[in-house]
Scaffold this active site. Sequence first.
Site, PDB file in Angstrom:
ATOM      1  CB  CYS A  15      37.876  12.164  -0.998  1.00  0.00           C
ATOM      2  SG  CYS A  15      39.293  11.773   0.049  1.00  0.00           S
ATOM      3  CB  CYS A  17      38.755  13.982   2.231  1.00  0.00           C
ATOM      4  SG  CYS A  17      39.837  13.432   0.926  1.00  0.00           S
ATOM      5  CG  ASP A  18      34.902  15.057   2.225  1.00  0.00           C
ATOM      6  OD1 ASP A  18      35.654  15.849   2.817  1.00  0.00           O
ATOM      7  OD2 ASP A  18      34.722  15.068   0.999  1.00  0.00           O
TER       8      ASP A  18
END
Length: 324
Positions: free
Chosen positions: A151, A154-155
């Site tokens: 992701c 997300c990261d």
Amino acid sequence: MLDFKLAPQESDAHEKAGERIYDLIVIGGGPAGLTAAIYACRARLDTLVLAGALPGGQPANTDMVENYPGFPQGVTGADLAQLFQDQAERFGARIELDNVMSVDFSSRPFSVSTYGVTYKGRTVIVATGANPRRLGVPGEDKFYGRGVSACATCDGFFYQDRTVVVVGGGDSAIAEGLFLTKFAREVIVIHRRDELRATKIFQEQAFANPKMRFVWDTVVEEILGDETVTGVRVRNVKTGAESVIETDGVFIYVGMEPATEIFAGQLELNEQGYVIADRRQRTNIPGVFAAGDVQDPYYRQIVIAAGTGAVAAMEVEKFLAEQE
Ligand code: NAP
């Protein structure tokens, strides 16, 4: 972060007692499930969506969506997911943030159980989507969440001015690799062939991006590190030569696997594990329909997931009318 509201609890007592029976239970809160809910609620069906603990489906983990009609400038995946949800709630869908642990489709009304509650539905739409496939190499599990991710939205932020590796050559690898160039100093795409599978427009953008580098004909054999990731051991599939590529993070985009474990033995699945549904989104069990990526090994597009969700809901309406 999606703003999913907790659903009202007044009917839980009836649910626990097995008294409340929904017209439709939708399992899954991505584009297919939420579109199904929009259509079902507009048909005045009492509809429950069990959206999972992390709702929004794959779009919620996608940076920009540029191919969903109606958004000529593109829309962030998170915004699009939120809009689907707002629209479903506007027409009265009850959306629960709960993971389904088991189902019983052996008799009607069907039972759909989370950890705490067993819900009953006259019909069910299975829209559980697909999850990122793992590589299955040493180091992957150990560093998942600590340098290995699927992701970028997300990261990616954690890799400011760092080097990251992206594994895969499809739309996800290239779109998310491009997103990672916003943060990373260098994005190294490792692909097992010498040409990309990704859509041409993504390829053009990637080849023109000075931060993107490509390592062709190469597979990752191991993810290396101590506390966090330090590199990947790779093998050239043509020459057999092995080497180490230093990196701070590894983003894995090697395809998706349908989320069908809980349906095994009840719904007919194909050999890759996708639910088999016909053109009317009917499964082998009358009253159980499937929509979105869980039954689509080919296209896996948001617009198509939404379309099959609409078909499934219209078929539910027809099915219930015929029962009466
Ligand atoms: P995908 O299209 O199945 O691509 C997976 C990639 O991973 C392929 O390049 C494949 O290589 C590679 N791969 C598979 N197994 C591997 C392994 N064990 N080791 C190394 N490489 C491996 O999956 P995706 O990119 O996640 O896309 C899924 C679907 O979502 C597709 O239908 C895609 O079009 C769609 N999508 C669309 C967009 C968009 O904006 N239009 C964005 C993201 C995703 P090969 O090429 O050699 O098979």
